[in-house]
Design a protein around this motif. Structure first.
Motif, PDB file in Angstrom:
ATOM      1  N   SER A 155       1.008  -1.220  -0.254  1.00 19.55           N
ATOM      2  CA  SER A 155      -0.089   0.095   0.068  1.00 19.55           C
ATOM      3  C   SER A 155       0.385   1.395  -0.174  1.00 19.55           C
ATOM      4  O   SER A 155       0.138   1.944  -0.389  1.00 19.55           O
ATOM      5  CB  SER A 155      -1.318  -0.063   0.925  1.00 19.55           C
ATOM      6  OG  SER A 155      -1.519  -1.195   1.117  1.00 19.55           O
ATOM      7  N   HIS A 156       1.777   1.314   0.467  1.00 23.16           N
ATOM      8  CA  HIS A 156       2.384   2.629   0.443  1.00 23.16           C
ATOM      9  C   HIS A 156       3.710   2.568   0.057  1.00 23.16           C
ATOM     10  O   HIS A 156       3.566   3.506  -1.473  1.00 23.16           O
ATOM     11  CB  HIS A 156       3.793   2.232   1.998  1.00 23.16           C
ATOM     12  CG  HIS A 156       3.330   3.028   3.446  1.00 23.16           C
ATOM     13  ND1 HIS A 156       2.466   1.291   3.957  1.00 23.16           N
ATOM     14  CD2 HIS A 156       3.629   3.381   4.351  1.00 23.16           C
ATOM     15  CE1 HIS A 156       2.151   2.243   5.152  1.00 23.16           C
ATOM     16  NE2 HIS A 156       2.490   3.331   5.309  1.00 23.16           N
ATOM     17  N   VAL A 157       3.800   1.719  -1.355  1.00 24.75           N
ATOM     18  CA  VAL A 157       5.013   1.633  -2.310  1.00 24.75           C
ATOM     19  C   VAL A 157       3.346   2.725  -3.649  1.00 24.75           C
ATOM     20  O   VAL A 157       3.790   3.002  -4.198  1.00 24.75           O
ATOM     21  CB  VAL A 157       5.165   0.184  -2.719  1.00 24.75           C
ATOM     22  CG1 VAL A 157       5.348   0.571  -4.574  1.00 24.75           C
ATOM     23  CG2 VAL A 157       6.168  -0.350  -2.052  1.00 24.75           C
ATOM     24  N   VAL A 158       2.809   1.725  -3.223  1.00 22.85           N
ATOM     25  CA  VAL A 158       1.453   2.185  -4.785  1.00 22.85           C
ATOM     26  C   VAL A 158       1.253   3.916  -4.789  1.00 22.85           C
ATOM     27  O   VAL A 158       1.027   4.973  -5.587  1.00 22.85           O
ATOM     28  CB  VAL A 158       0.044   1.277  -4.501  1.00 22.85           C
ATOM     29  CG1 VAL A 158      -1.111   1.758  -5.200  1.00 22.85           C
ATOM     30  CG2 VAL A 158       0.604  -0.065  -4.985  1.00 22.85           C
ATOM     31  N   MET A 159       1.305   4.331  -3.158  1.00 29.00           N
ATOM     32  CA  MET A 159       0.726   5.787  -2.602  1.00 29.00           C
ATOM     33  C   MET A 159       2.053   5.717  -3.165  1.00 29.00           C
ATOM     34  O   MET A 159       2.107   7.212  -3.017  1.00 29.00           O
ATOM     35  CB  MET A 159       0.567   5.587  -1.285  1.00 29.00           C
ATOM     36  CG  MET A 159      -1.159   4.987  -0.909  1.00 29.00           C
ATOM     37  SD  MET A 159      -2.452   5.805  -2.035  1.00 29.00           S
ATOM     38  CE  MET A 159      -2.233   7.461  -1.052  1.00 29.00           C
ATOM     39  N   GLY A 160       3.020   5.647  -2.945  1.00 24.23           N
ATOM     40  CA  GLY A 160       4.490   6.601  -3.240  1.00 24.23           C
ATOM     41  C   GLY A 160       4.325   6.493  -4.802  1.00 24.23           C
ATOM     42  O   GLY A 160       4.385   8.207  -5.061  1.00 24.23           O
ATOM     43  N   ILE A 161       3.631   5.279  -5.852  1.00 26.60           N
ATOM     44  CA  ILE A 161       3.913   5.499  -7.124  1.00 26.60           C
ATOM     45  C   ILE A 161       3.101   7.124  -7.305  1.00 26.60           C
ATOM     46  O   ILE A 161       2.847   7.812  -8.358  1.00 26.60           O
ATOM     47  CB  ILE A 161       4.007   4.765  -7.538  1.00 26.60           C
ATOM     48  CG1 ILE A 161       5.139   3.826  -7.102  1.00 26.60           C
ATOM     49  CG2 ILE A 161       3.767   4.711  -8.753  1.00 26.60           C
ATOM     50  CD1 ILE A 161       4.801   2.429  -7.776  1.00 26.60           C
ATOM     51  N   VAL A 165       2.993  10.229  -9.733  1.00 27.97           N
ATOM     52  CA  VAL A 165       2.472  10.590 -11.170  1.00 27.97           C
ATOM     53  C   VAL A 165       2.443  11.779 -10.656  1.00 27.97           C
ATOM     54  O   VAL A 165       1.967  12.703 -11.349  1.00 27.97           O
ATOM     55  CB  VAL A 165       1.975   9.596 -10.852  1.00 27.97           C
ATOM     56  CG1 VAL A 165       0.498   9.384 -11.806  1.00 27.97           C
ATOM     57  CG2 VAL A 165       2.236   8.394 -11.140  1.00 27.97           C
ATOM     58  N   VAL A 166       1.014  11.978  -9.503  1.00 24.15           N
ATOM     59  CA  VAL A 166       1.127  14.071  -9.458  1.00 24.15           C
ATOM     60  C   VAL A 166       1.693  14.929  -8.637  1.00 24.15           C
ATOM     61  O   VAL A 166       1.641  15.746  -9.048  1.00 24.15           O
ATOM     62  CB  VAL A 166      -0.438  13.577  -8.103  1.00 24.15           C
ATOM     63  CG1 VAL A 166      -1.142  14.484  -8.008  1.00 24.15           C
ATOM     64  CG2 VAL A 166      -1.571  12.422  -8.222  1.00 24.15           C
ATOM     65  N   ILE A 167       2.396  14.327  -8.347  1.00 21.57           N
ATOM     66  CA  ILE A 167       3.567  15.563  -8.059  1.00 21.57           C
ATOM     67  C   ILE A 167       4.402  15.923  -9.114  1.00 21.57           C
ATOM     68  O   ILE A 167       4.354  17.254  -9.207  1.00 21.57           O
ATOM     69  CB  ILE A 167       4.261  15.270  -6.477  1.00 21.57           C
ATOM     70  CG1 ILE A 167       3.045  15.019  -5.544  1.00 21.57           C
ATOM     71  CG2 ILE A 167       5.283  16.434  -6.159  1.00 21.57           C
ATOM     72  CD1 ILE A 167       3.890  14.301  -4.054  1.00 21.57           C
ATOM     73  N   LEU A 168       5.096  15.625  -9.828  1.00 25.09           N
ATOM     74  CA  LEU A 168       5.967  15.370 -10.591  1.00 25.09           C
ATOM     75  C   LEU A 168       5.272  16.276 -11.845  1.00 25.09           C
ATOM     76  O   LEU A 168       6.211  17.845 -11.554  1.00 25.09           O
ATOM     77  CB  LEU A 168       6.814  14.219 -11.115  1.00 25.09           C
ATOM     78  CG  LEU A 168       7.777  13.604  -9.967  1.00 25.09           C
ATOM     79  CD1 LEU A 168       8.422  12.452 -11.016  1.00 25.09           C
ATOM     80  CD2 LEU A 168       8.656  14.199  -9.516  1.00 25.09           C
ATOM     81  N   PRO A 169       4.478  16.421 -12.184  1.00 24.55           N
ATOM     82  CA  PRO A 169       3.796  16.572 -13.573  1.00 24.55           C
ATOM     83  C   PRO A 169       3.643  18.452 -12.533  1.00 24.55           C
ATOM     84  O   PRO A 169       3.889  19.062 -13.633  1.00 24.55           O
ATOM     85  CB  PRO A 169       2.344  16.433 -14.216  1.00 24.55           C
ATOM     86  CG  PRO A 169       2.644  14.870 -13.787  1.00 24.55           C
ATOM     87  CD  PRO A 169       3.490  14.635 -12.251  1.00 24.55           C
ATOM     88  N   MET A 170       3.327  18.286 -11.870  1.00 28.02           N
ATOM     89  CA  MET A 170       3.298  19.441 -10.730  1.00 28.02           C
ATOM     90  C   MET A 170       3.989  20.631 -10.386  1.00 28.02           C
ATOM     91  O   MET A 170       3.736  21.612 -10.946  1.00 28.02           O
ATOM     92  CB  MET A 170       1.389  19.241  -9.992  1.00 28.02           C
ATOM     93  CG  MET A 170       1.099  20.703  -9.189  1.00 28.02           C
ATOM     94  SD  MET A 170       0.320  20.814  -7.853  1.00 28.02           S
ATOM     95  CE  MET A 170      -0.585  19.723  -8.066  1.00 28.02           C
ATOM     96  N   LEU A 171       4.745  20.154 -10.465  1.00 25.72           N
ATOM     97  CA  LEU A 171       6.473  20.398 -10.467  1.00 25.72           C
ATOM     98  C   LEU A 171       7.262  20.977 -11.527  1.00 25.72           C
ATOM     99  O   LEU A 171       7.273  22.300 -10.970  1.00 25.72           O
ATOM    100  CB  LEU A 171       6.670  19.609  -9.749  1.00 25.72           C
ATOM    101  CG  LEU A 171       8.423  20.552  -8.982  1.00 25.72           C
ATOM    102  CD1 LEU A 171       7.679  21.213  -7.764  1.00 25.72           C
ATOM    103  CD2 LEU A 171       9.312  19.008  -7.916  1.00 25.72           C
ATOM    104  N   TRP A 172       6.935  20.433 -12.382  1.00 23.60           N
ATOM    105  CA  TRP A 172       7.360  20.671 -13.461  1.00 23.60           C
ATOM    106  C   TRP A 172       6.510  22.016 -14.275  1.00 23.60           C
ATOM    107  O   TRP A 172       6.889  22.539 -14.783  1.00 23.60           O
ATOM    108  CB  TRP A 172       7.610  19.393 -14.580  1.00 23.60           C
ATOM    109  CG  TRP A 172       7.697  19.503 -15.970  1.00 23.60           C
ATOM    110  CD1 TRP A 172       8.764  20.051 -16.458  1.00 23.60           C
ATOM    111  CD2 TRP A 172       6.449  19.933 -17.262  1.00 23.60           C
ATOM    112  NE1 TRP A 172       9.358  19.956 -17.327  1.00 23.60           N
ATOM    113  CE2 TRP A 172       8.223  19.976 -17.997  1.00 23.60           C
ATOM    114  CE3 TRP A 172       5.865  19.673 -17.849  1.00 23.60           C
ATOM    115  CZ2 TRP A 172       7.755  20.200 -19.550  1.00 23.60           C
ATOM    116  CZ3 TRP A 172       5.136  19.926 -18.644  1.00 23.60           C
ATOM    117  CH2 TRP A 172       5.895  20.439 -19.849  1.00 23.60           C
TER     118      TRP A 172
END
Length: 302
Positions: free
Chosen positions: A37-43, A47-54
């Motif tokens: 669960s932690h691995v899936v939530m981290g992925i 997926v959500v944070i990286l495009p927003m940061l870019w």
């Protein structure tokens, strides 16, 4: 002296005995599920944070810098793109229109939805079940099927291409979900507290606004978040019923800006406009999320 005797003496003195700590042992299966669960939530977070940061970094770049170094930092950290998007492309006016439409619609739909759900959940009235099922039917009705009737209704009312007409339409389409969500919440609240307020001489209005509505803060906060996100990102209704450019909302402005510029699109300004659209949503979500967590910890026992 035995443990039972010490506990009895402690209770007579008005002090509660210490609660024994229960140790919970985790099995191998529990640890495996927690790890996955932690691995899936981290992925998912990446997926959500990286495009927003870019997008955030790109909003400080020029178009040439974005194509030359898509993942690099900007040479100069300035707000020229934000100023150009806010002033030159009129995103400031569209932002104000969006705040007015979404703010008024959200307040209206929360008040009307809470009152309707409270009456349907707490009182046995003739036709209440029929009204509730009609509200549920409104959830299954596709928006695009109502565009043409709404166009002529607003035109006959003189509200076509106006902010009040858009507000009424937003409230109408968000009300069924609000009632459906809050119905079960008001239904689960204890009747003893409602009856106690009646015994104390409180009227129906005072009981609702001062007793029952504060107990429904967790549900109100949750449905407010979902309604705000849905109304802020609404595109089909404003583009069909609000063609006056002076009354455009942000979703219309973003679509018009991206389509009109074509290959000469200034990506730095577009990323700045995207951040102008996203940041208010993040702020509202964080604020309501904190209130939601605090309300859940208090519970209906308050």
């Amino acid at each position: 002296m035995s443990t039972e005797t010490r506990a009895a003496i402690t209770i007579r003195r008005g002090v509660k005995p210490p609660v024994p700590i229960r140790r919970v042992t985790s099995t191998t299966g529990d640890k495996t599920v927690a790890g996955v669960s932690h691995v899936v939530m981290g992925i998912w977070a990446l997926v959500v944070i990286l495009p927003m940061l870019w997008t955030l970094i790109g909003s400080f770049k020029t178009t040439k810098e974005i194509f030359a170094s898509p993942f690099g930092l900007p040479a100069n950290w300035n707000f020229d793109n934000y100023v150009s998007a806010w002033v030159d492309n009129e995103f400031g006016l569209m932002f104000l229109n969006t705040v007015i439409v979404v703010g008024v619609s959200l307040v209206a739909v929360m008040i009307l939805g809470a009152m309707c759900a409270y009456v349907l959940a707490r009182f046995s009235l003739p036709g209440s079940r029929l009204i509730y099922y009609l509200m549920l039917a409104g959830l299954t009705f596709p928006i695009f099927l109502a565009i043409v009737p709404l166009f002529f209704i607003l035109q006959n009312m003189g509200l076509l291409n106006t902010l009040p007409g858009l507000i009424i339409t937003y409230v109408a389409f968000a009300l069924p979900f609000t009632v459906f969500f809050l119905f079960s919440f008001f239904k689960s609240l204890p009747y003893e507290i409602q009856e106690a307020s009646y015994v104390d001489g409180a009227s129906e209005w005072r009981t609702f606004f001062q007793v029952m509505l504060p107990m429904a803060k967790p549900g109100m906060a949750a449905v407010a978040i979902m309604n705000f996100l849905g109304l802020w990102n609404q595109f089909l209704l404003p583009i069909s019923l609000n063609t006056d450019k002076n009354n455009w909302v942000l979703s219309q402005g973003m679509a018009a800006y991206a389509s009109s510029a074509g290959y000469a699109l200034d990506f730095g300004q577009m990323f700045a406009a995207v951040m102008i659209t996203i940041i208010p949503v993040l702020i509202v979500y964080v604020l309501f999320q904190r209130q939601l967590q605090g309300s859940v910890s208090q519970g209906p026992s308050k």
